[in-house]
Design a protein around this motif. Structure first.
Motif, PDB file in Angstrom:
ATOM      1  N   GLU A   1       0.848  -1.188   0.000  1.00 47.24           N
ATOM      2  CA  GLU A   1       0.000   0.000   0.000  1.00 47.24           C
ATOM      3  C   GLU A   1       0.890   1.247   0.000  1.00 47.24           C
ATOM      4  OE1 GLU A   1      -3.954   1.346   2.327  1.00 47.24           O
ATOM      5  OE2 GLU A   1      -2.132   1.397   3.545  1.00 47.24           O
ATOM      6  N   VAL A   2       0.801   2.021  -1.067  1.00 41.74           N
ATOM      7  CA  VAL A   2       1.628   3.222  -1.208  1.00 41.74           C
ATOM      8  C   VAL A   2       1.095   4.352  -0.345  1.00 41.74           C
ATOM      9  CG1 VAL A   2       2.477   4.942  -2.842  1.00 41.74           C
ATOM     10  CG2 VAL A   2       2.322   2.560  -3.529  1.00 41.74           C
ATOM     11  N   SER A   3      -0.227   4.495  -0.294  1.00 44.21           N
ATOM     12  CA  SER A   3      -0.864   5.502   0.552  1.00 44.21           C
ATOM     13  C   SER A   3      -2.301   5.086   0.815  1.00 44.21           C
ATOM     14  CB  SER A   3      -0.810   6.895  -0.095  1.00 44.21           C
ATOM     15  OG  SER A   3      -1.533   6.908  -1.317  1.00 44.21           O
ATOM     16  N   ARG A   4      -2.907   5.762   1.773  1.00 47.33           N
ATOM     17  CA  ARG A   4      -4.273   5.414   2.161  1.00 47.33           C
ATOM     18  C   ARG A   4      -5.209   5.499   0.979  1.00 47.33           C
ATOM     19  NH1 ARG A   4      -3.730   3.114   7.199  1.00 47.33           N
ATOM     20  NH2 ARG A   4      -2.308   2.094   5.759  1.00 47.33           N
ATOM     21  N   GLY A   5      -6.120   4.592   0.909  1.00 51.98           N
ATOM     22  CA  GLY A   5      -7.060   4.570  -0.205  1.00 51.98           C
ATOM     23  C   GLY A   5      -7.852   3.270  -0.310  1.00 51.98           C
ATOM     24  N   PRO A   6      -7.231   2.091  -0.414  1.00 50.58           N
ATOM     25  CA  PRO A   6      -5.774   1.960  -0.518  1.00 50.58           C
ATOM     26  C   PRO A   6      -5.284   2.169  -1.963  1.00 50.58           C
ATOM     27  CG  PRO A   6      -6.799  -0.205  -0.492  1.00 50.58           C
ATOM     28  CD  PRO A   6      -7.909   0.797  -0.346  1.00 50.58           C
ATOM     29  N   TYR A   7      -4.195   2.940  -2.081  1.00 45.62           N
ATOM     30  CA  TYR A   7      -3.485   3.038  -3.353  1.00 45.62           C
ATOM     31  C   TYR A   7      -2.357   2.015  -3.318  1.00 45.62           C
ATOM     32  CZ  TYR A   7      -5.915   7.386  -4.474  1.00 45.62           C
ATOM     33  OH  TYR A   7      -6.872   8.329  -4.749  1.00 45.62           O
TER      34      TYR A   7
END
Length: 296
Positions: free
Chosen positions: A185-191
């Protein structure tokens, strides 16, 4: 009256000076950025504003950190750039603050929405994009050419360090960790880091597998249900916000979570692992250490 011989010598000297001024500078270069736009520089830029942390780090790794006169709010490495004027984020920079710094060039992402506004004000903009290992190597080369970096400090030297570090990290990985299916997960989102991203390419070189297929693109935003269906062996989370990873419905029931196979990278480590640039060498070691620890 000046002797004829002197007048001829002065005329010849004036003619030679005019010829030299008409010739292109030895350092003149034309750079085509990732929008396909060609930019001519008569000499290497001496005043640079960077609106992307990975580009900031690359300029410094190429031994040209002293030419930076302003950066975005997220550029924080090396430590010296924290003392520079901050001009906002890459997507929402302060145009007036940038112009006031009188930059020879502004480095930013292709996705930035301010390129046209800056160019309308007479500011040169170099838009670059790096989603894969090949992109990172190419962007380093572009910056090296732009800044007239000699070979001993140049892009290929930096890339060799990155490549060797990834290879060494792969060799350090225990056999029991090889083949682990990872969701990053690169950043919240989830991205997520998709299969075509530089993060995934590093994971694959380490011997892991990415559960996100390539057809979803390099950094897709996914429904949390996707991860529940994929059931990865290991979760890697770039958690700059330090929010609890189990906020997504059902993730506390994932086998990886129950087994403790979660690498929750805090702000400092997140900056390393999600930035495509010279610290990819360190990122490979961080990810390899995570995998090794989860399969001790």
């Amino acid at each position: 009256m000046m002797p004829l011989r002197w007048r001829r010598q002065l005329a010849a000297a004036g003619w030679m000076l005019g010829l030299l001024l008409a010739l292109p500078s030895a350092h003149a270069v034309t750079i085509t950025d990732d929008r396909g736009r060609a930019l001519r520089f008569d000499q290497p830029p001496q005043r640079i504003v960077s609106l992307l942390p990975s580009l900031t780090e690359s300029v410094c790794e190429l031994q040209r950190c002293e030419r930076l006169v302003g950066v975005d709010r997220y550029s924080n490495w090396p430590a010296s750039v924290r003392r520079l004027p901050q001009v906002g984020g890459g997507l929402d920079p302060n145009i007036e603050a940038i112009v006031a710094l009188r930059p020879d060039v502004v480095l930013l992402s292709v996705s930035s929405r301010v390129s046209d506004r800056l160019e309308a004000l007479g500011v040169k903009v170099l838009a670059l994009d790096h989603k894969t290992h090949a992109d990172v190597r190419r962007v380093l080369g572009v910056l090296g050419e732009l800044l007239a970096v000699p070979p001993e400090h140049g892009a290929e030297r930096v890339w060799r360090v990155i490549d060797a570090a990834v290879q060494a990290a792969a060799q350090s990985l225990p056999q029991r960790a090889r083949g682990a299916r990872v969701f990053f997960e690169v950043s919240r989102g989830p991205y997520a880091a998709g299969a075509s991203s530089f993060i995934s390419e590093t994971l694959v070189r380490l011997g892991a597998r990415n559960v996100v297929p390539p057809e979803l693109g390099p950094f897709p935003r996914l429904n949390p249900e996707f991860v529940l269906r994929a059931q990865p062996d290991v979760l890697m989370v770039a958690n700059r916000s330090m929010q609890p990873m189990t906020q997504y419905p059902g993730w506390n029931h994932l086998a990886a979570v129950k087994a403790g196979r979660v690498c929750d990278f805090g702000p400092e480590l997140s900056d390393v692992v999600v930035r495509p640039g010279p610290r990819m060498a360190e990122a490979a070691r961080i990810m390899a250490r995570c995998l090794a620890e989860k399969y001790e």
